[in-house]
Design an enzyme around this catalytic site. Structure first.
Site, PDB file in Angstrom:
ATOM      1  N   GLU A   1      73.827  53.130 -22.032  1.00 61.37           N
ATOM      2  CA  GLU A   1      73.750  52.195 -23.508  1.00 61.37           C
ATOM      3  C   GLU A   1      74.034  53.613 -24.371  1.00 61.37           C
ATOM      4  O   GLU A   1      73.244  53.293 -26.013  1.00 61.37           O
ATOM      5  CB  GLU A   1      72.322  52.423 -22.609  1.00 61.37           C
ATOM      6  CG  GLU A   1      71.414  51.219 -23.841  1.00 61.37           C
ATOM      7  CD  GLU A   1      71.958  50.239 -23.757  1.00 61.37           C
ATOM      8  OE1 GLU A   1      72.094  48.882 -24.829  1.00 61.37           O
ATOM      9  OE2 GLU A   1      72.633  49.302 -22.511  1.00 61.37           O
TER      10      GLU A   1
ATOM     11  N   GLU B   1      63.733  52.324 -26.082  1.00 64.58           N
ATOM     12  CA  GLU B   1      63.413  50.977 -26.205  1.00 64.58           C
ATOM     13  C   GLU B   1      65.165  50.162 -25.583  1.00 64.58           C
ATOM     14  O   GLU B   1      64.625  49.573 -24.935  1.00 64.58           O
ATOM     15  CB  GLU B   1      63.831  50.460 -28.296  1.00 64.58           C
ATOM     16  CG  GLU B   1      64.446  48.954 -28.431  1.00 64.58           C
ATOM     17  CD  GLU B   1      64.499  48.945 -29.411  1.00 64.58           C
ATOM     18  OE1 GLU B   1      65.846  48.456 -29.367  1.00 64.58           O
ATOM     19  OE2 GLU B   1      64.785  48.901 -30.531  1.00 64.58           O
ATOM     20  N   HIS B   2      66.003  50.755 -25.693  1.00 63.43           N
ATOM     21  CA  HIS B   2      67.381  49.875 -25.048  1.00 63.43           C
ATOM     22  C   HIS B   2      67.327  50.055 -23.414  1.00 63.43           C
ATOM     23  O   HIS B   2      67.077  49.185 -22.921  1.00 63.43           O
ATOM     24  CB  HIS B   2      68.313  50.904 -25.942  1.00 63.43           C
ATOM     25  CG  HIS B   2      68.764  50.256 -26.847  1.00 63.43           C
ATOM     26  ND1 HIS B   2      70.226  49.470 -26.678  1.00 63.43           N
ATOM     27  CD2 HIS B   2      68.908  50.102 -28.163  1.00 63.43           C
ATOM     28  CE1 HIS B   2      70.539  48.966 -28.572  1.00 63.43           C
ATOM     29  NE2 HIS B   2      69.666  49.663 -29.218  1.00 63.43           N
TER      30      HIS B   2
ATOM     31  N   HIS C   1      65.491  55.264 -30.363  1.00 62.42           N
ATOM     32  CA  HIS C   1      65.423  54.302 -30.297  1.00 62.42           C
ATOM     33  C   HIS C   1      66.476  53.254 -29.083  1.00 62.42           C
ATOM     34  O   HIS C   1      66.210  52.665 -28.419  1.00 62.42           O
ATOM     35  CB  HIS C   1      66.514  53.704 -31.295  1.00 62.42           C
ATOM     36  CG  HIS C   1      67.319  52.859 -31.767  1.00 62.42           C
ATOM     37  ND1 HIS C   1      68.705  52.734 -32.119  1.00 62.42           N
ATOM     38  CD2 HIS C   1      67.515  51.600 -31.638  1.00 62.42           C
ATOM     39  CE1 HIS C   1      69.379  51.234 -31.774  1.00 62.42           C
ATOM     40  NE2 HIS C   1      68.518  50.635 -31.657  1.00 62.42           N
TER      41      HIS C   1
END
Length: 971
Positions: free
Chosen positions: A142, A71-72, A68
């Protein structure tokens, strides 16, 4: 061989809907990237979606959330486009949107953009998968964004209960994992173990992002040949390491996780029951459709269904059934039931009745008649499906590509066609008492549990429930007349298209009387056998008091409740309806196949005309509404600030606390006395669109007028001229910053939130486009600065706002880290920083932004629902500018760069002379001390602290209402 594979160069005929004029072609690049090309010469937006067959299941041990997090990270920058956030900025400024999501076995990236900007957007997108830059600085920032996303979910029941189901599964199966990631899993714990998260991130990308594990869908205006050239040139450089797709074999639930009853404590008030069985994945038999068949029957709501019986007993308010969280290796079948307080006390009977209904389905031969009916419904739905947003369409297909053969990439499992009773029975056998997992959620379990789930802190307890125990429950359960549904009379037979004698691009006022006004718009764009009908009942008595508003809500819910078993078949057959309360009455909406629409409309009207209050259903609906009001305080803080903002701005609205206060004493007699008053005087604003002829539309409204206003004892009279409803909005003072602060309603929620609203003007085409253009230019820079750079919070949005024709813009930010006053100061600083960027914008940049906004306004409606909602907004607001887009395009073509900067200087910038600002602040528990401190601080000279919402509303002038002139519009 996996289902989705085919020889690389094999030509395939892809099954598509009959009315679909688009062209499709499958290609495979030399790097083994599988691609579906879609050519749509009529589209205004182009789109792409890349699905990577790697998801959270592949997270390394001890680095939960890495997939995840990756993905960011891919959104930040690439070697070819090194400027941070330039990809998202390019997409946003060219009328598009972009997003991504990570699931168990997939990570999906997608975007859409104005058609003339697609080539460069696609090139920027391709760099995600060729040479992304994942800088150390961006990495740290992030991780905070991932953590903020997790903080947002901590008090969300769906997230909590989903993780509890994962928690109670085999620890050696990836289903058990925590997928989202947090500061703890991606920063704190890795550092403690000497692990470099960024290094692991780069390794994860190198190891897993291989072209042969990717599926790309490209939706463009170009011919297939041109699109193929474009795709080959941009995506052939993605590395292919011939990585084997990871198969997570084995089952998530061993014997210890079956025959288990889990009691869990939710955040929101209420009771839910989820019965879950691990089953064979339905995709292995997608042509036979056993899961669709069983979900259709167990989830049915017509007479004889499980829900019908539970509802008659007063035990349930909703029921759904179907497959969830499936892969090719494992799957779950889930039945979810919302219980009443009485149902909570009859848990064993409800489980027993469920198994009684499953027993009804276990007859020697599954019903061929029902399967063929369901198959016919699915076929009609597939072949007459509406066009949807290109970005949504490409995501759906990209997700299908790894699971289905190419010819079924568009169909997936939506067309069950092979009736096989043996397959159905084999699936039914899996829904047995020995294979069950029961999750029972209720706030009544508070203080009665002994265990706590690790990631979300959900309190729960478990106990074993044997198959024999469930058989006893089954024997003791009430009999109930459980049976298979009768034939569905709402399945459309006539799908022909009506001849349109008079083509019109905008709604026409077809008729006007003291009782109603009818707007009509035949289908001239979609060639679809569907219609849209909206009847707005203006009933002045509805807004009379908090009690009146609550009673209107009970009335509309009771109507839906009474109609449910009859109208459910209409919904199954693709004809949807809704009855909803409004500030000035209630609305009836019908949308779907026009063939049987009149039948359903007449049934609804008859129920209204002959409305009676049934005591047993009144008490259930009252209980349901009470819980809804009680659960308001568990809304996310950003939803709370938006609510306060609306309450401050919109005249004649009642607060939820007052509605909750008046609800408990209300009884059946109160509604029985209220109903004649509600409909004593009314006016019907009607909109009929789609595959309906003019005479049919007029006949429909005449029928309703006759039912309400004509006859020996009419239930309604026309409104007096003074009674037509208005939409009034508070007019904020120029040069003033208004502040309203409140503590969060949920003391356990640490998140704070801010709405920073700037009110600009009452509807005016030139001012509209100036505001829209500014919002378009500022949207992505605001997101990048406030969310990506400053990490104020995962939810960070700049958007336009329209309150009944009064336009403005708002920043919406939710944060765990910072208090609302600090966030407000950062919004103001952003506007100060952005000022210089706006002034320095080149003439070419200005023209590009103007053209992007024009392209957005030229975008055609994709389906009847979207078109109807656009025109209904004009009717509901009273603005009636059906040619709005053409007029605003005309204004944009005249707009100069100086006029835009003058607009900013006059209305938006810090200290602007005509600026009208309102800051609404909700303080979470983490910032309660700041709330007290800020309350006692002296405010600035040009600021006004709002202490009482209603005193403030009464003290301010109101904008004039566009609505309310029903008697003055000429035919």
């Amino acid at each position: 061989m996996a289902i989705g594979k085919r020889e690389e160069n094999m030509a395939v005929e892809i099954v598509k809907p009959r009315i679909d004029k688009r062209d499709y072609k499958r290609i495979v690049l030399q790097n083994k990237l599988q691609v579906l090309l879609i050519s749509d010469p009529e589209t205004d937006k182009c789109a792409a979606s890349m699905n990577v067959c790697v998801g959270a299941f592949s997270d390394p041990e001890g680095l939960e959330g890495l997939a995840h997090f990756l993905e960011h990270m891919l959104f930040y920058a690439s070697e070819k486009y090194p400027e941070e956030d330039s990809y998202s900025k390019y997409i946003t400024e060219n009328g598009g949107s972009t997003n991504a999501f990570t699931s168990n076995e997939d990570t999906n990236y997608h975007f859409e953009v104005n058609a003339d900007r697609f080539d460069e957007a696609l090139d920027r997108f391709a760099q995600f998968f060729i040479k992304p830059l994942m800088s150390a600085d961006a990495t740290t920032r992030e991780i905070k964004a991932v953590d903020s996303e997790h903080q947002k979910n901590l008090l969300s029941d769906p997230w909590r209960m989903n993780q509890l189901q994962k928690h109670l599964s085999a620890q050696n199966h990836p289903y058990h994992k925590f997928n989202t990631g947090s500061w703890d899993t991606l920063e704190v714990k890795p550092k403690e173990r000497g692990i470099d998260t960024r290094k692991e991130l780069l390794n994860f990308y190198e190891e897993n992002y291989s072209a042969n594990l990717m599926h790309l869908v490209v939706y463009s205006k170009d011919t297939l040949d041109k699109a193929e050239q474009l795709v080959r040139s941009k995506f052939q450089d993605i590395r292919n390491t011939d990585r084997d797709q990871i198969r997570f074999t084995g089952q998530p639930c061993s014997a210890e996780h079956l025959q288990v009853l889990v009691r869990a404590v939710p955040i929101k008030r209420g009771h839910k029951l989820k019965i879950v069985w691990p089953i064979t994945p339905g995709i292995r038999h997608y042509k036979e459709g056993p899961i669709r068949y069983l979900g259709h029957l167990i989830g049915h709501e017509g007479e004889g269904s499980l829900f019908y019986v539970l509802k008659k007993l007063g035990w349930a308010t909703s029921l759904s059934a179907g497959e969830s969280e499936w892969t090719y290796e494992f799957s779950f079948f889930k039945v979810a039931i919302d219980l009443t307080d009485a149902g909570q006390e009859h848990f064993e009977d409800i489980i027993g009745l469920l198994f009684k209904y499953i027993h009804v389905l276990q007859q020697p031969d599954a019903s061929k008649r029902i399967f063929e009916e369901l198959s016919a419904i699915c076929e009609t739905r597939f072949h007459y499906q509406d066009k949807i947003r290109p970005s949504d369409y490409v995501v759906d297909i990209a997700m299908n590509m790894q699971h289905y053969p190419p010819e079924d990439w568009l169909v997936a499992s939506s067309l069950p066609s092979k009736f096989n009773p043996n397959v159905i029975q084999s699936f039914l056998k899996e829904l047995n008492p020995d294979n069950i997992r029961i999750f029972w959620e209720s706030t009544k379990f508070e203080g009665k549990t002994s265990l706590t789930e690790l990631w979300y802190g959900t309190a729960y307890s478990t106990e074993k429930v044997s198959g024999d125990t469930i058989k006893c429950w089954m024997e003791q359960a009430p009999n109930g007349d459980l049976r298979l549904p009768a034939p569905n009379v709402f399945i459309p037979k006539d799908l022909s298209l009506k001849l349109v004698s008079e083509k019109t691009n905008v709604p026409k006022l077809l008729s006007k009387s003291p009782y109603s006004r009818l707007w009509y718009k035949p289908d001239t764009a979609f060639s679809s056998p569907k219609a849209f009908v909206k009847i707005d009942f203006s009933c002045p008595y509805c807004g009379h008091s908090p009690e009146a508003e609550v009673l209107t809500g009970i009335f509309t819910r009771l109507l839906m409740d009474y109609l449910n078993e009859y109208a459910y078949n209409a919904e199954v057959a693709g004809l949807y309806y809704g009855i909803n309360p409004t500030n000035s009455g209630f609305q009836l909406t019908l949308i779907g196949y026009n063939d049987k629409l009149r039948v359903l409309l007449e049934a609804v009207v008859e129920k209204i005309v002959k409305f009676e209050v049934k005591e047993d259903r009144f008490s259930v609906i009252k209980e349901l509404m009470t819980k809804d009001y009680q659960n308001f305080k568990f809304q996310q803080p950003y939803q709370q600030v938006m609510y306060y903002c609306s309450l401050l701005l919109q005249d004649d609205t009642w607060p939820w606390m007052e509605q909750l206060e008046v609800l408990p004493p209300l009884e059946v007699d109160d509604l029985a006395k209220f109903f004649p008053l509600l409909l004593g005087r009314s006016f019907l604003e009607c909109y009929v669109a789609g595959n309906i002829e003019k005479a049919e539309a007029e006949s429909m409204i005449q029928y309703i007028e006759n039912a309400f206003f004509k006859g020996p004892q009419p239930i309604s009279k026309p409104l007096f001229a003074s009674q037509h409803p208005t939409n009034r909005v508070v007019n904020l003072g120029r040069g003033v910053n208004y502040l309203y602060a409140a503590e969060g309603l949920n003391q356990n929620d640490e998140n704070s939130a801010l709405v920073h609203y700037i009110q600009v003007h009452r509807d005016d085409f030139m001012l509209n486009v100036k505001l829209q253009l500014f919002a378009l230019i500022a949207k992505q820079p605001a997101f990048h600065q406030l969310r990506s750079v400053e990490q104020l919070g995962y939810i960070t949005v700049l958007m336009k706002r329209n309150d009944s024709g009064v336009h403005g813009m708002q920043f919406i930010i939710q944060s765990t880290e910072k208090d609302p006053k600090y966030i407000d100061s950062r919004v103001e600083l952003f506007l100060k920083m952005f000022e210089s960027k706006l002034y320095a914008m080149s003439s070419d940049e200005f023209k590009n932004n103007v053209n992007a906004l024009i392209d957005m306004k030229l975008e055609k409606h994709k389906n009847l629902r979207e078109e109807s909602q656009f025109y209904w907004r004009e009717i509901a607001d009273g603005t009636l500018n059906f040619d709005r887009r053409d007029c605003e395009i005309g204004a944009l073509r005249k707009l100069t760069q100086k006029e835009l900067t003058d607009f900013f200087d006059e209305y938006i910038k810090i200290g602007a002379p005509r600026k009208k600002a309102l800051s609404v602040r909700v303080y979470g528990s983490k910032h309660s001390s700041e709330f007290q401190a800020h309350k006692n601080e002296q405010i600035e000279p040009n600021a006004v602290q709002i202490e009482d919402i209603y005193s403030f509303r009464r003290s301010r002038p109101l904008y004039g209402s566009f609505k309310g002139g029903a008697g003055h519009v000429k035919l």
